[in-house]
Design a protein around this motif. Structure first.
Motif, PDB file in Angstrom:
ATOM      1  N   ASP A 149      10.688 -25.662 -27.602  1.00  0.00           N
ATOM      2  CA  ASP A 149      11.771 -24.707 -27.755  1.00  0.00           C
ATOM      3  C   ASP A 149      11.691 -23.702 -26.609  1.00  0.00           C
ATOM      4  OD1 ASP A 149      13.617 -22.774 -28.417  1.00  0.00           O
ATOM      5  OD2 ASP A 149      12.956 -22.589 -30.493  1.00  0.00           O
TER       6      ASP A 149
ATOM      7  N   ASN B 103      13.449 -21.258 -25.953  1.00  0.00           N
ATOM      8  CA  ASN B 103      13.828 -19.904 -26.352  1.00  0.00           C
ATOM      9  C   ASN B 103      12.702 -19.168 -27.082  1.00  0.00           C
ATOM     10  OD1 ASN B 103      16.519 -20.228 -25.365  1.00  0.00           O
ATOM     11  ND2 ASN B 103      16.897 -21.521 -27.144  1.00  0.00           N
ATOM     12  N   ARG B 104      11.655 -19.892 -27.456  1.00  0.00           N
ATOM     13  CA  ARG B 104      10.541 -19.270 -28.162  1.00  0.00           C
ATOM     14  C   ARG B 104       9.620 -18.620 -27.134  1.00  0.00           C
ATOM     15  NH1 ARG B 104       9.318 -22.642 -32.382  1.00  0.00           N
ATOM     16  NH2 ARG B 104       8.842 -24.300 -30.922  1.00  0.00           N
ATOM     17  N   SER B 105       9.124 -17.455 -27.449  1.00  0.00           N
ATOM     18  CA  SER B 105       8.200 -16.743 -26.556  1.00  0.00           C
ATOM     19  C   SER B 105       6.935 -17.563 -26.356  1.00  0.00           C
ATOM     20  CB  SER B 105       7.834 -15.389 -27.172  1.00  0.00           C
ATOM     21  OG  SER B 105       6.726 -14.841 -26.506  1.00  0.00           O
TER      22      SER B 105
ATOM     23  N   ASP C  76      13.595 -27.322 -30.676  1.00  0.00           N
ATOM     24  CA  ASP C  76      15.036 -27.134 -30.512  1.00  0.00           C
ATOM     25  C   ASP C  76      15.653 -28.521 -30.277  1.00  0.00           C
ATOM     26  OD1 ASP C  76      17.547 -26.908 -29.057  1.00  0.00           O
ATOM     27  OD2 ASP C  76      17.108 -24.772 -28.891  1.00  0.00           O
TER      28      ASP C  76
ATOM     29  N   TYR D 288      17.773 -28.986 -27.118  1.00  0.00           N
ATOM     30  CA  TYR D 288      16.926 -28.987 -25.928  1.00  0.00           C
ATOM     31  C   TYR D 288      16.258 -30.352 -25.763  1.00  0.00           C
ATOM     32  CZ  TYR D 288      12.970 -28.038 -22.866  1.00  0.00           C
ATOM     33  OH  TYR D 288      12.044 -28.096 -21.853  1.00  0.00           O
TER      34      TYR D 288
END
Length: 158
Positions: free
Chosen positions: A2, A4-6, A18, A21
């Protein structure tokens, strides 16, 4: 998986890849695994069944088949030097025997439900290659693991 995950986020059973993705980057294996788990969860819910899912990380260890699977071909590309660089990334690994034990534990505990991550170790790819080099010094392991794809950036943290 993912983007978008930190990178500092701690992953647990509530975390998912994701899907879009994975689909857009051609990781159809990941897409298929997600679809299978979602479908199984939905079907179990419709039928009033409790479902327990073991979610293993990249699985390594003795193979039953003669041909390479995804995980073993991942290692083979580094062992043979076919993959000339490695990413500045971390990955989770587990032993196939631990995955088997996890399935037995879930089966033996009737109160087991939900998702269970099965992870033995989380390693930076450089550390993983160093371990391969220590175990198999006779191989040309990705030019002796000197070429990181993200040179100049801080090393990703496990």
């Amino acid at each position: 998986m993912d983007p978008n995950r930190s990178p500092d986020a701690v992953l647990n059973e509530t975390c998912w890849s994701d899907y879009e993705y994975c689909k857009n980057t051609g990781n159809l294996y990941c897409c298929a695994k997600m679809m299978a788990e979602i479908t199984a969860t939905e079907e179990a819910s419709k039928r009033g069944l409790e479902l327990a899912v073991v979610v293993p990380s990249m699985t390594m260890g003795p193979m039953l088949q003669q041909s390479l699977n995804f995980s073993s071909s991942h290692v083979a590309r580094y062992l043979t030097g076919v993959k000339p660089t490695y990413p500045n990334a971390v990955a989770a690994y587990t032993d196939v025997r631990d995955v088997a034990r996890a399935h037995v534990l879930v089966y033996e505990h009737p109160d087991a439900r939900g998702r269970y991550l099965c992870i033995g170790a989380v390693l930076h790819r450089a550390h993983f290659l160093q371990l391969l080099g220590d175990l198999f010094p006779q191989y040309n392991i990705t030019a002796k693991y000197v070429e990181c794809e993200d040179d100049g950036k801080p090393m990703a943290k496990p």
